[in-house]
Design a protein around this motif. Structure first.
Motif, mmCIF file in Angstrom:
data_model
loop_
_atom_site.group_PDB
_atom_site.id
_atom_site.type_symbol
_atom_site.label_atom_id
_atom_site.label_comp_id
_atom_site.label_asym_id
_atom_site.label_seq_id
_atom_site.Cartn_x
_atom_site.Cartn_y
_atom_site.Cartn_z
ATOM 1 N N ASP A 242 4.475 0.533 -9.601
ATOM 2 C CA ASP A 242 5.708 -0.761 -9.900
ATOM 3 C C ASP A 242 6.336 -0.863 -8.507
ATOM 4 O O ASP A 242 6.694 -2.218 -8.300
ATOM 5 N N GLU A 243 6.633 -0.110 -7.404
ATOM 6 C CA GLU A 243 7.101 -0.272 -6.313
ATOM 7 C C GLU A 243 6.332 -1.213 -5.329
ATOM 8 O O GLU A 243 6.816 -2.171 -4.832
ATOM 9 N N ARG A 244 4.786 -0.939 -5.632
ATOM 10 C CA ARG A 244 4.040 -1.860 -4.928
ATOM 11 C C ARG A 244 3.958 -3.253 -5.362
ATOM 12 O O ARG A 244 3.836 -4.209 -4.650
ATOM 13 N N ALA A 245 3.987 -3.323 -6.755
ATOM 14 C CA ALA A 245 4.329 -4.674 -7.078
ATOM 15 C C ALA A 245 5.255 -5.316 -6.824
ATOM 16 O O ALA A 245 5.402 -6.672 -6.731
ATOM 17 N N ALA A 246 6.420 -4.695 -7.008
ATOM 18 C CA ALA A 246 7.859 -5.468 -6.485
ATOM 19 C C ALA A 246 7.735 -5.730 -5.144
ATOM 20 O O ALA A 246 8.245 -6.614 -4.919
ATOM 21 N N ALA B 249 -2.212 -4.180 -5.047
ATOM 22 C CA ALA B 249 -0.854 -3.363 -5.545
ATOM 23 C C ALA B 249 -1.120 -2.611 -6.651
ATOM 24 O O ALA B 249 -0.500 -1.517 -6.982
ATOM 25 N N GLU B 250 -2.109 -2.746 -7.676
ATOM 26 C CA GLU B 250 -2.220 -1.907 -8.905
ATOM 27 C C GLU B 250 -3.471 -1.115 -8.609
ATOM 28 O O GLU B 250 -3.627 0.034 -9.524
ATOM 29 N N TRP B 251 -4.064 -1.076 -7.382
ATOM 30 C CA TRP B 251 -5.404 -0.126 -7.105
ATOM 31 C C TRP B 251 -4.978 1.416 -7.356
ATOM 32 O O TRP B 251 -3.978 1.592 -6.864
ATOM 33 N N GLY C 25 -3.259 10.100 -3.511
ATOM 34 C CA GLY C 25 -3.907 10.128 -4.706
ATOM 35 C C GLY C 25 -5.054 9.057 -4.898
ATOM 36 O O GLY C 25 -5.192 8.866 -6.478
ATOM 37 N N ARG C 26 -5.480 8.196 -4.169
ATOM 38 C CA ARG C 26 -6.321 6.998 -4.321
ATOM 39 C C ARG C 26 -7.709 7.000 -3.515
ATOM 40 O O ARG C 26 -7.479 6.317 -2.744
ATOM 41 N N PRO C 27 -8.291 8.082 -3.628
ATOM 42 C CA PRO C 27 -9.546 8.044 -2.695
ATOM 43 C C PRO C 27 -10.360 6.555 -2.874
ATOM 44 O O PRO C 27 -10.769 6.095 -4.388
ATOM 45 N N ASP D 173 0.788 -1.192 0.114
ATOM 46 C CA ASP D 173 0.250 -0.116 -0.018
ATOM 47 C C ASP D 173 0.868 1.482 -0.053
ATOM 48 O O ASP D 173 0.414 2.574 0.170
ATOM 49 N N ARG D 174 2.079 1.137 -0.250
ATOM 50 C CA ARG D 174 3.094 2.077 -0.393
ATOM 51 C C ARG D 174 3.751 2.238 -1.517
ATOM 52 O O ARG D 174 4.210 1.505 -2.178
ATOM 53 N N GLY D 175 4.068 3.617 -1.824
ATOM 54 C CA GLY D 175 4.794 3.812 -3.159
ATOM 55 C C GLY D 175 4.164 3.999 -4.472
ATOM 56 O O GLY D 175 2.842 3.881 -4.444
ATOM 57 N N ALA D 176 4.902 3.942 -5.548
ATOM 58 C CA ALA D 176 4.386 4.096 -6.660
ATOM 59 C C ALA D 176 3.893 2.558 -7.072
ATOM 60 O O ALA D 176 4.200 1.486 -6.478
#
Length: 306
Positions: free
Chosen positions: A70-74, A125-127, A193-195, A65-68
């Motif tokens: 691609d960072e969340r996916a990694a 992760a993609e949300w 940036g993800r309400p 739930d943190r970062g951009a």
């Protein structure tokens, strides 16, 4: 008190007792009212398993739930590898994983729920937010429900018909809980940036999620009504579980209704602050259930339900 809980759960190893104690502290910080309900109303021998499952769920959620994007996916890919290695008999590198491994050993059916939750975490992760009610429902099915079932499976009835009703009720309850999460966390999610409030609901009312005005107040009221209906639809869970677990289910649902009341009171101010259940009201609710259980108005829970 906690040492006696670990004794009842058969955890003699000092290192593992420290691991469980760390997870207990994390869970108590994460969901204090729900933790207290479990501590007061569930059998002592089951509590460390519940703590382990909730701690694992929260750790996973925090990592993805943190970062951009691609960072969340990694982060998820790395975490998935650590979890599977631990469950397959490899090194459990963290206290949360050591506790999870022991809980899966005690309750083998939990592993399937762990794997389903990790698959659902790909969606988390993609949300980037919620588009509409269909998108919300898909998110709940893929991620929220598997997360709840990590702990709910420990209370699930053995009878297939009751189990089906139990799972359906859990689905409804977690939909309401997730909707409340998105409302309570609106101000924090805005900073990312993800309400989580559905974008189509905001557009329909002409609301901006960052602006605490009457339009946003109408959105919050609408979403709160939906959450109330979802929670009401899950009340059948109490009838589905064994008698011994009904006080806990009642308390859990009661806490969600207190959360709902707090969201309604906060209204549009959720754009700039979080909300949660009133501590005094939550304490009174839990005390009532605890007293009823102690007075023998309901069956006492066995040390081990399976």
């Amino acid at each position: 008190m906690w040492n006696r809980v670990l004794d009842r759960a058969g955890v003699p190893d000092p290192g593992l007792r420290r691991d469980y104690t760390l997870q207990r502290r994390a869970v108590r910080r994460y969901r204090p009212a729900e933790y207290t309900a479990a501590r007061l109303l569930l059998p002592a021998a089951l509590l460390p398993d519940v703590v382990a499952a909730v701690a694992f769920m929260h750790e996973t959620d925090d990592r993805v739930d943190r970062g951009a994007r691609d960072e969340r996916a990694a982060a998820l890919a790395a975490w998935d590898g650590h979890v599977r290695k631990a469950l397959d008999g490899g090194d459990a590198e963290l206290p949360v994983l050591r506790c999870l491994v022991r809980t899966v050993e005690r309750t083998p059916a939990l592993r399937a729920h762990v794997e389903e939750f990790l698959r659902g975490a790909e969606r988390e992760a993609e949300w980037r937010g919620v588009a509409d009610e269909d998108d919300f429902a898909a998110y709940v099915r893929a991620y929220s429900l598997p997360g709840l079932m990590l702990t709910a499976c420990l209370l699930a009835p053995a009878d297939p018909v009751r189990r089906a009703a139990f799972t359906d009720g859990c689905h409804r309850i977690i939909a309401g809980m997730q909707r409340l999460d998105f409302l309570e966390d609106l101000s924090e999610d805005l900073r990312e940036g993800r309400p989580g409030v559905p974008a189509d609901a905001l557009a329909r009312h002409g609301a901006e999620p960052s602006r605490p005005d009457a339009a946003l107040g109408r959105v919050v009221a609408e979403q709160a009504d939906r959450a109330a209906a979802e929670l009401a639809g899950g009340e059948g869970v109490e009838a589905a579980v064994d008698d011994a677990f009904r006080p806990f289910v009642r308390a859990l649902l009661g806490v969600q209704r207190l959360r709902l009341d707090a969201v309604r009171r906060a209204g549009a101010s959720l754009a700039v602050r979080t909300s949660g259940p009133a501590p005094a009201a939550a304490a009174a609710l839990l005390l009532r259930e605890w007293r009823a259980r102690r007075a023998g108005k309901g069956p006492r829970a066995p040390d081990r339900p399976f």
